[in-house]
Motif scaffolding. Structure first.
Motif, short mmCIF file in Angstrom:
data_model
loop_
_atom_site.label_atom_id
_atom_site.label_comp_id
_atom_site.label_asym_id
_atom_site.label_seq_id
_atom_site.Cartn_x
_atom_site.Cartn_y
_atom_site.Cartn_z
N PRO A 126 0.83 -1.22 0.00
CA PRO A 126 0.00 0.00 0.00
C PRO A 126 0.85 1.26 0.00
O PRO A 126 2.01 1.22 0.39
CB PRO A 126 -0.78 -0.11 1.31
CG PRO A 126 0.09 -0.93 2.19
CD PRO A 126 0.80 -1.91 1.29
N TRP A 127 0.26 2.35 -0.43
CA TRP A 127 0.89 3.66 -0.27
C TRP A 127 0.82 4.05 1.20
O TRP A 127 0.20 3.34 1.99
CB TRP A 127 0.14 4.73 -1.08
CG TRP A 127 -0.22 4.33 -2.47
CD1 TRP A 127 0.52 3.55 -3.30
CD2 TRP A 127 -1.41 4.68 -3.19
NE1 TRP A 127 -0.13 3.40 -4.50
CE2 TRP A 127 -1.31 4.08 -4.47
CE3 TRP A 127 -2.53 5.45 -2.91
CZ2 TRP A 127 -2.31 4.21 -5.43
CZ3 TRP A 127 -3.51 5.59 -3.87
CH2 TRP A 127 -3.40 4.97 -5.12
N ARG A 128 1.44 5.18 1.49
CA ARG A 128 1.30 5.72 2.84
C ARG A 128 0.75 7.14 2.73
O ARG A 128 1.10 7.88 1.82
CB ARG A 128 2.66 5.76 3.53
CG ARG A 128 3.32 4.41 3.70
CD ARG A 128 2.50 3.49 4.56
NE ARG A 128 3.11 2.17 4.73
CZ ARG A 128 3.34 1.63 5.92
NH1 ARG A 128 3.00 2.27 7.03
NH2 ARG A 128 3.86 0.43 6.01
N ASP A 129 -0.09 7.50 3.68
CA ASP A 129 -0.57 8.89 3.69
C ASP A 129 0.42 9.75 4.48
O ASP A 129 1.46 9.27 4.93
CB ASP A 129 -1.99 8.99 4.26
CG ASP A 129 -2.04 8.70 5.75
OD1 ASP A 129 -0.97 8.50 6.35
OD2 ASP A 129 -3.14 8.66 6.30
N SER A 130 0.07 11.01 4.67
CA SER A 130 1.01 11.96 5.26
C SER A 130 1.46 11.53 6.66
O SER A 130 2.56 11.86 7.08
CB SER A 130 0.37 13.34 5.32
OG SER A 130 -0.90 13.25 5.95
N SER A 131 0.62 10.78 7.37
CA SER A 131 1.02 10.40 8.73
C SER A 131 1.47 8.94 8.80
O SER A 131 1.46 8.35 9.87
CB SER A 131 -0.12 10.68 9.71
OG SER A 131 -1.28 10.00 9.34
N GLY A 132 1.84 8.37 7.66
CA GLY A 132 2.43 7.05 7.69
C GLY A 132 1.44 5.89 7.66
O GLY A 132 1.85 4.74 7.69
#
Lengths: 302, 302
Positions: free
Chosen positions: A37-43
């Motif tokens: 998966p990708w990661r969002d701004s907070s991991g």
DNA sequence: AGACATAATTTGTCCTGGACAAAATGTATG
DNA sequence: CATACATTTTGTCCAGGACAAATTATGTCT
């Protein structure tokens, strides 16, 4: 909190969508490198929809008995090929009509078809033969990827309508035994339940069906309140066998000794050692025998 | 693997039994000191049944809107007292009969009662008034601790029988709009769904109900395959509001713009900001209006 | 006083990386 | 060829930290 934003799904959402627990999702990623998966701004993980779709394919194969380590890394195409191979082709004959209707998405026509079968065969045969086979055919077609989840849902709904309607016009016996019928938490397949209810009611037992997902303490309470003689549980193929064993023996310990515990369904088929003092009812026909056995055992007392 | 041995339940089992996630169970223990499970030989938590029961009480209160920090440490007695106080007493009048039957555990009598109500009021009023109120009464009685989960299950089963039977004998219109009806994963309350289906069918819409828990991608697929005009989702009070918002906006993004998205149910009542281009249908009566509105908007085109 | 913006608190979810036991598979021995 | 034993695979659980959304408290301005 849980966020499903910008084209990716949170791990919690994926858990709900695929039925794979967060722990499994993380440990697969760690061990096999998929999903990625990708990661969002907070991991936090953000799963792209394609990977979720692929996870569903993997889950199908794992449910079929293949080992995760062998299939997790495969690409969607290979997964689909495996799916087509690795599933018993039997027994979707004779239900072409049903499957075609399902595929065309004609719920009303399906209901009509089922009603017709019911009328021409009688309730007993309809449940014990037609529905058993039809369920299997649908399951196989699903494993083949020929139909999707939403079509299976549609099928379930129609069968449910037909069965509940048929049971409504059944004579209302009140003979022994009194059976509490339900499934354990986590098991939400309700068709098996309805089929059992039908068979039992047809044979004059007094069924109290509680639908799916009854916490164990609630089952105990219901047995006590309803003065039940038997507890009958249904397990679908999707239910993990170890969990079933665990639940059954825990329940057996909590139940009074005088109350019989019956368990059936495809989820128990691959069972090595069934718990003590639990009656496993595998083909639906055995339900009738169990009923007879119970009655003859309790004849003197009653 | 998961073990529920020697009189204690594993954290996974407790998650399934109570509906509280493993994370929540652990973080409550860390922060509030309750629950305080034993440990088995390998350090895994083992929850005694009493604590599981108490957790259920806490969950009720939290679902009622109280804050965990205030109630988690309380003893069972205090919890019950709070439960009795902190719940709206309204609207369980007029359903004494129903509640009494429920309490006595007489499913057949309940079914008869419901059938009688249905016959004397007609399907529309039966659903829109009687069932709406009865549901509420049952919910309140449950929150009061006057009835337990298994009795609620029993109620659901009976209503389901009555409704499915009633719908079977409805004329089979095929007017627009075509509505795909279901719930998102995690929402397994099926009564609301059935009630909506009844109302829509009564007003000549073409309903395709898929039961509960449809993954979002499946909803999309179903809409496409069935050429649906409207997607209608139901959310019970137990469904976390943020999750509902999240699901609705994600679905809205995935759906074609030409397809309307309707959402209703108690789970959306406490909604601050409903997502864009989603029609919130709160009292069931609004369903009829929405239907009319849709039809007049699409009259020219049709 | 009441409306409203801002700060503090509460709470659920997610993270990493390690550990272990049950299940499944492979291997040696009778 | 079956049965006992060793090995690998796999799902679940653990600790303890982090963060953002939701809720509640606080202060400011009209």
């Amino acid at each position: 909190m849980t966020v499903t934003g910008e084209g990716g799904l949170s791990i919690g959402t994926v858990e709900r969508e695929t039925g794979l627990s967060k722990d499994v999702l993380r440990v697969w990623e760690r061990r096999y490198g998929f999903p990625r998966p990708w990661r969002d701004s907070s991991g936090d993980r953000l799963y792209p929809p394609e990977q979720v779709e692929q996870l569903r394919l993997v889950k199908r194969l794992v449910d079929e008995g293949l080992r995760p380590g062998r299939v997790v890394r495969l690409d969607p195409e290979a997964l689909r090929r495996l799916l087509a191979e690795h599933v018993a082709d039997s027994a979707l004959d004779g239900h072409d009509r049903l499957l075609r209707l399902l595929h065309e998405g004609q719920p009303q026509a399906m209901a009509n078809y089922l009603q017709h079968q019911l009328a021409s065969q009688g309730l007993q045969r309809f449940v014990m033969e037609t529905l058993v086979q039809a369920n299997q055919a649908v399951g196989v077609a699903w494993a083949h990827g020929q139909i999707s989840i939403f079509q299976e849902h549609l099928y379930t709904e129609q069968v449910q309508n037909v069965l509940r309607q048929a049971m409504g016009s059944l004579p209302q016996h009140t003979e022994a035994p009194r059976v509490v019928l339900t499934t354990l938490p986590g098991e939400l397949h309700s068709l098996g339940l309805l089929m059992v209810q039908t068979v039992l009611t047809l044979h004059g037992a007094e069924v109290r069906s509680f639908g799916t997902q009854m916490p164990m303490t609630e089952i105990i309470a219901a047995v006590d309140r309803h003065q039940a003689d038997v507890v009958a549980l249904s397990f679908s193929a999707a239910y993990p066998a170890p969990q079933a064993v665990e639940g059954l023996s825990a329940l057996r310990d909590l139940l009074p000794a005088s109350v019989a515990l019956w368990a059936g369904g495809a989820g128990l088929r691959a069972l090595r050692s069934p718990p003590e003092r639990v009656r496993i009812i595998d083909p639906l026909e055995q339900m009738v025998e169990s009923l007879k056995a119970w009655r003859s055992e309790h004849k003197a007392v009653g």
